[in-house]
Structures are given as C-alpha cells and as structure tokens.
Design a protein around this motif. Structure first.
Motif, short mmCIF file in Angstrom:
data_model
loop_
_atom_site.label_atom_id
_atom_site.label_comp_id
_atom_site.label_asym_id
_atom_site.label_seq_id
_atom_site.Cartn_x
_atom_site.Cartn_y
_atom_site.Cartn_z
N ALA A 194 6.38 -0.61 5.82
CA ALA A 194 7.79 -0.96 6.01
C ALA A 194 7.99 -2.47 5.98
CB ALA A 194 8.29 -0.37 7.32
N ALA A 195 7.08 -3.22 6.60
CA ALA A 195 7.21 -4.67 6.61
C ALA A 195 7.01 -5.26 5.22
CB ALA A 195 6.20 -5.27 7.59
N ALA A 196 6.05 -4.70 4.44
CA ALA A 196 5.80 -5.21 3.10
C ALA A 196 6.92 -4.86 2.14
CB ALA A 196 4.47 -4.67 2.58
N ALA A 197 7.61 -3.73 2.37
CA ALA A 197 8.68 -3.29 1.47
C ALA A 197 10.04 -3.83 1.87
CB ALA A 197 8.72 -1.76 1.44
N ALA A 198 10.11 -4.59 2.97
CA ALA A 198 11.40 -5.06 3.46
C ALA A 198 12.15 -5.92 2.44
CB ALA A 198 11.22 -5.81 4.77
#
Length: 757
Positions: A267-271
C-alpha cells in the motif's frame, strides 16, 4: 527455581494458545477481514507478545525483595563482612547438643538401582524444564549464527554502481522521509529484493534492468519495510520462536504478521499515482525469479518483496483492483480499534495462571549420586559458600547473622539458621544450627542424613568446619588487623599463604595492602609470590593490580612481571600491564621482561592496547624500541597501524634506529590504505632526517596500490618543500619510487618534484 520456571512456561503456553487460536478462529470466520490492516497487525502483535506479560504478572509478588544475594563465585561465594562477636556482659547462651531421636533412615546410595532410578512425578516436570532450556539455548545459538552470517555476508557484497538506481533511491527515500539505505548487489541465489541488517538494500541482478516506474515501486516497498522497522520485528519474532519453541502457534502469528507487513508495504509503495500497475508487474517478475531460484530464495531474517509462502496472486489482484490501504481498504472507527485492543488486554489480565510446585531438583540429583551438584543447587538464598576440591565439597548457608569465638572453632552467637555440609570420601556430614526464641542455639548433626550424637570425632570435624566458615565469612581486612595485632606482619602473611583457594587468597593480598603498614622488600616479595600462585586469571590480575600501585624496586618489578606472564587470558594480562605502566622501570632487564609478557599476548586488540598504554605512560627509547618489536607480531593491518601511530606520536625524528624500525614494521602492512596512514603519520609527527625520509620512501615503494603510493610520495615531497630539504638525491629517489605508476599519477608526482627544483 524449577517451580517458578515451570509455572511461567505452563501459564505462557495456556495464555498464548488461547490468544493466537482465538484470533486465528476469528480470522477463519471472516471477522478480521472487516478490519484495517493496521488494526489486524496490532491484534496479532498483541497475541504474539501478550502471553509473555500475562504469564509474568502472577509471579511478581513472589519475587524476592530487599538487597540481592551476594554474587556466587566459581570456587566460593563470600558475603559482606560479618565481624566476630564481641564479648557480652551476660552469660553466653546455653547450647543444646542433644539431637532429636529419629528412626534410622536408609541411605540413598544403598537403595537398589531400580528403586533409585524409578521415575517419579516431579522428575517429568524437571525434565520438561531442562528440555525447554536446552532447546532454547540451541535455537538461540543457531539464530545468532544466522544473524552474524547475514551481517558479514551483506558487508562483503559489492555496491550497486548504477547511477540511475542511486538517484532513484535518493529521490524515493526523500519522498518517504527515511534515510537512504546502502545499495548492494545480492548474491546469486537471492531472487527477491530484500532489506538486510545495517540498512542495506540488496538488489538481485534482474532488478537493475527494470524501468523507472517499476524500480520506484520496488524501492518504495523496501523503504516501507525500513520505515515500519520490519527487520527488527522479524528478528523479534524469530527470537520468540526460538526461546519459546514449545509454543508451535507462534509460527502462525509470525506468518500472519509477515503477510500483513507485505500488504502494508504494498500500500505504501502504490500510494503515488500510477504506481499500482508498476508494483504488480514487479511482483510478477519477482515471482518468476523466485521460481527459477528454487527453494533457496534468500535469507529468512531479511525483509524481501516476495516470499514463497506469501499469497502473491491475492496481492496482485488487490493492487489491480485498487483495494489498497489508501483507497477501499476496510476502515474502522478509531474507537473500535482501541476497544478491541482494550478488550483483548482485559481478557489477557483475567486469564488464570497454572501453578506448579514441589519440583525441586535436589532429590533427583541425589538419586543419581550427584549430591555435590545438589548441594550447589540447594544452597541458595541468604549468604552462601560453596567450594569443590578433589574428593569432596564444602557448602555453607547462612540465613541471618553469626559470630564466632576467638579461637574460631565454634559459633558464639547466631540469629537465624546456619547449615554446614561437607562431602568427603563418600561420606556426607551436616550440621544445622538454629537460633530459638529464648536465645539458645539448637544443633542437629547428621552423617549420611542420619542424626548422630556429637562425639569426639564430630567435635573435631565441627571445629575445622567452623574455622573454614569463619575464614570465609569474616571480612579479610578485619581478619588481617586482628592477626596483625596478635603476631605482626608475619602472622598476616602466614594466614595469607595458608589459603588454598584463589578467591580468599586474593582478598587477603588486598587486605595486607589496606593495612597501611610499611611493606619492606621481603614482604613485597612474599606478596608477589602469593599472587603468582593464584591459578585464576581474574584473581591473579586483581592481586597484581593492587600490588602495582606500590613503588616497586627493579627486583620486585622483575618478580611482578614474571607473575604477570603466567596470567591465563590476554585481557587479564593486558589489564595487569596497564596498572604497572606508569611505574615501569627503564632498566634493561625490566624492559626485556615487559617484552616477554607482551609476547604472551596473542590477540591483536589486547596486544595493541597494551602497547598504546605503555608507550603513552613511559615514552622512553627502550619502551619505544620494544613496542615496535611487539607491533611487528600484530596480524591485523588496522591494529598494526594504530600501534605504530602510538609510537609515532612520541618520536622526534632524530632517532635513526627507531625510525628505521618503524619504517620496517610499516612495510609489513599488506593493505595499501593502512600502510599509507602509518607512513604519513610518521611524516606528520616527526622531523625526519634524510636517512629517515629514504626509509619512508622505500616502505612506500613496495605498495601495490598506485593511488596509495602516490599519496605517500606526495606527502614526502610536500614535507621536503616545507623544510627546503629537497636535495637532488632525494628528488631522484622519489622519482625512482614513482616508477610503475599510471601516467596521471606520474604527472602529479612530477609536478610536485618540479617545486623542489
């Protein structure tokens, strides 16, 4: 102690099983899927760690209060000073010597073997504790080796030289608010990008060809692991599984936490906008690399982007559907999250404890004829003494205070209980003294656990046992003053030399020094001789350190150094030399003896530290000469360079013999950087004569690394220019030393030589 350990372990197994199994059942029922990833992670962490707290709470009231018991030494444990009882005006208390009549008891050693070895109920409990502790020790040692191997392997990996990846890593780290990790190329079998200990991001070869968007996605995922401190959590989870290996459900909790960490990092990388597809593509590439790599995909203690057990396709679908933590992920009110955690904590505190009692290991050891070991285990609490010697052992346990008569052959006053136990020649003798409410001392004497009357043989044994107990329990300084008042220094030294164990002998040596009386050479000789008889490295070092604070003549220093040479252990030998360092005599025989002690130090760190300490304390030519000779034995380039630097700080430059020895030792350094540092330190610290400059040039000429050699030669040229000492012979020598350098380096050297004329 067995009761406490088993109570805690059983309570932990019950509590953690209820927590983890209950959370797993809720997950299987679909209840956890309605919660956010962060809430699920908090619940699983509480399930993993909560049992540790709840199992420990019931034991807190049982922990001993007050001052801790004195430390137990390998040979004996001596308490704080217990002064001898002073004479009292009232009549001494009446001593009761009549033991209580008891029925004869069978000796354990005479029981049939089958009866002695027949298992009992508490044997199973003791075996469980022993098995748990042994397994935990082995698994923790295995984990420590894995961790050390991973750190060492990562440090040796080559750095990523790709400027594109370096720039992307710097940019992405700034966006995520974390310090940029070091980038290194992963080993051939490490198929997944992973965050290793020491903030190192290891990238497999297939990652280097990724387009920018996928590279940013990979970096975002791994930096999210770093921001969340996932490497530390993973290590903690592995340590808990090793220490508490009987709880098999910890593996389920660890797997759930690993999966939730991957989802949170996804989720953090795709934000950032447009990163979902890139991250999904990078995960698929990683999965293919894992398939090609086989079962050995990478180290277990590192945080990778993909692991073989992770539901990869579910993660990819979650990304492609936009079901990330930042968009449509289940969200709950903050009150619900904290309410769930509070309810879980309340249930944790309310869980019952499992109490186990009467599992003392003493009876089991006695049945296996391990009575001496049983004495060491059972004589705990209060003030205790335990020593072993060939053919037997001697143990004392005191709960309270005791005073002895002047002859030190009997107990005069007692508050509490005193138990003395000696095994010798297969015979166990015991004496238990108990103070009663009316001031009497009741005695119970036993032989092989059978009560016996105090006959003449028993009284003779008891007087010797009391003498040994008094020696150990009386403060050595108080004892030394008492003996000195009676018989002078000879009585004190005779008592010192009569001690047969290291610990009391060392304490008596220190007590002699604390008397404050004049110590003529003959007394110092006897003290040093007594210290030399100490077999333990720590005790001999402490005794010699205390003696080294006195002004010692040449003969005394020679005897002291001979005793120091026999110390067992590099650290203790180095610490002893440090105590003598400020007072070391410059007599040739003493310096030679000091070098012989240095020659007994095998470790580089301890030898280098001993050299540095002595050189700083007495920077005289004989010591500097011996230090350079000892530095030549150092194996590590760093330690050799540091030892030479300590010598260089004391050189003036006009000592041709020392400068030659320094350059010769520096020439033995293999690493180019370390040799360069050693030579430039000499150039900066000392004003060298032309002969010394030539020796530095010769030491630099043998360097393989062209850059390092050039730096030394340029420093030499700069020093000659500053001193206006650039003779044609030295200029020609510098030019010849530069042969073999590259064209660019030769050009720099020629430019520096032109300034010399």
């Amino acid at each position: 102690m067995t009761d406490v350990l088993l109570t805690w372990l059983c309570s932990y197994l019950l509590h953690s099983s209820l927590l983890i199994a209950g959370l797993w059942a809720a997950e299987r029922a679909g209840l956890l899927g309605r919660l956010g990833t962060s809430t699920q992670e908090a619940l699983w962490r509480l399930a993993l760690l909560g049992g540790l707290v709840s199992a420990s709470l019931p034991l807190l009231p049982a922990l001993p209060a007050g001052e801790p018991a004195p430390p137990a030494h390998a040979v004996s444990s001596v308490p704080a000073a217990v002064p001898a009882a002073a004479p009292v005006a009232e009549p001494p208390s009446r001593v009761v010597d009549a033991p209580v009549a008891t029925a004869p008891q069978a000796q354990l050693g005479t029981l049939p073997l089958a009866t002695r070895l027949a298992p009992q109920a508490h044997d199973v409990a003791i075996g469980l504790v022993a098995l748990w502790l042994a397994g935990a020790a082995l698994l923790m040692a295995r984990l420590a080796l894995q961790w050390a191997w991973l750190r060492r392997t990562v440090r040796r990996l080559p750095p990523v030289a790709d400027a594109r990846w370096q720039a992307l890593a710097t940019q992405r780290a700034g966006e995520m608010g974390v310090a940029r990790p070091a980038l290194r190329l992963a080993l051939r079998g490490w198929a997944s990008p992973l965050m290793a200990p020491g903030r190192v991001l290891c990238l497999p070869a297939w990652c280097l060809d990724l387009p920018d968007d996928e590279a940013r996605a990979v970096l975002g995922h791994e930096l999210a692991h770093l921001r969340r401190r996932d490497p530390a959590w993973r290590l903690l989870s592995a340590a808990l599984r090793a220490l508490l290996w009987p709880q098999l459900l910890n593996r389920i909790a660890g797997q759930r936490l690993d999966l939730l960490a991957e989802l949170a990092c996804d989720a953090a990388a795709a934000a950032p906008a447009g990163q979902r597809l890139a991250l999904a593509q990078s995960l698929l590439r990683c999965a293919q690399a894992l398939k090609d790599a086989g079962p050995h995909h990478g180290p277990a203690l590192a945080c990778g982007a993909v692991t073989p057990g992770s539901p990869l396709m579910a993660r990819v679908r979650r990304l492609l559907k936009g079901d990330g933590e930042g968009d449509a992920a289940p969200r709950e009110r903050r009150a619900l999250r904290w309410g769930l955690l509070a309810a879980m904590l309340a249930g944790l505190v309310a869980l019952p404890a499992v109490v186990v009692s009467h599992t003392d290991a003493r009876g089991l050891l006695e049945r296996f004829d391990l009575g001496e070991l049983a004495d060491g285990l059972s004589m705990h609490g209060g003030t205790r003494i335990y020593s072993r010697y060939p053919g037997g052992s001697f143990a004392v346990k005191l709960n309270g205070s005791v005073g002895f008569n002047d002859a030190e052959d009997d107990v005069q006053t007692l508050t509490g209980t005193l138990a003395v136990r000696e095994r010798e020649g297969g015979v166990l003798r015991e004496m238990t003294l108990t103070s009663s409410a009316d001031g009497r001392i009741e005695r119970d004497y036993r032989v092989d656990r059978e009560s016996r009357p105090l006959d003449e043989a028993a009284r003779q044994w008891w007087s010797q046992a009391v003498h040994r107990t008094s020696e150990a329990m009386t403060d050595p300084l108080v004892r030394a003053r008492k003996l000195f008042a009676k018989g002078g220094m000879d009585a004190v030294l005779a008592d010192l030399e009569a001690a047969h164990e290291d610990f009391p002998r060392r304490l008596r040596v220190e007590a002699v020094l604390k008397l404050g009386e004049p110590l003529p050479p003959v007394v110092l000789d006897r003290l040093i001789a007594a210290a030399a008889l100490l077999g333990g490295g720590f005790d001999r070092r402490e005794a010699l350190v205390a003696i080294a604070r006195l002004p010692l003549a040449e003969a005394a220093q020679l005897a002291w150094l001979k005793a120091a040479a026999g110390i067992d252990g590099d650290f203790d030998r180095r610490e002893a030399l440090a105590a003598l360092a400020p007072r070391l005599s410059m007599a040739p025989a003493v310096v030679e003896a000091w070098q012989q002690v240095l020659g007994r130090i095998g470790g580089d760190f301890d030898l280098r530290s001993a050299i540095e300490t002595q050189v700083a304390a007495t920077p005289q030519p004989p010591v500097l000469r011996g230090a350079l000779q000892a530095a030549g034995r150092l194996q590590g380039d760093f330690d050799k360079r540091e030892a030479l630097a300590a010598v260089a700080r004391q050189l003036r430059g006009d000592e041709p013999e020392l400068v030659e020895a320094y350059a010769r030792t520096a020439a033995g350094i293999q690493g180019g950087f370390e040799r360069r540092e050693a030579l430039t330190t000499l150039l900066d610290r000392a004003a060298l004569a032309p002969a010394g400059v030539e020796q530095v040039i010769a030491a630099a000429e043998g360097m393989d690394a062209g850059f390092e050699r050039l730096q030394v030669l340029l420093r030499v040229a700069g020093k000659l220019d500053e001193a206006k000492a650039g003779t044609p012979a030295l200029v020609d020598r510098l030019r010849r030393a530069g042969r073999g350098l590259g064209d660019f380096e030769r050009g720099q050297l020629e430019t520096a030589l032109d300034r010399l004329g």
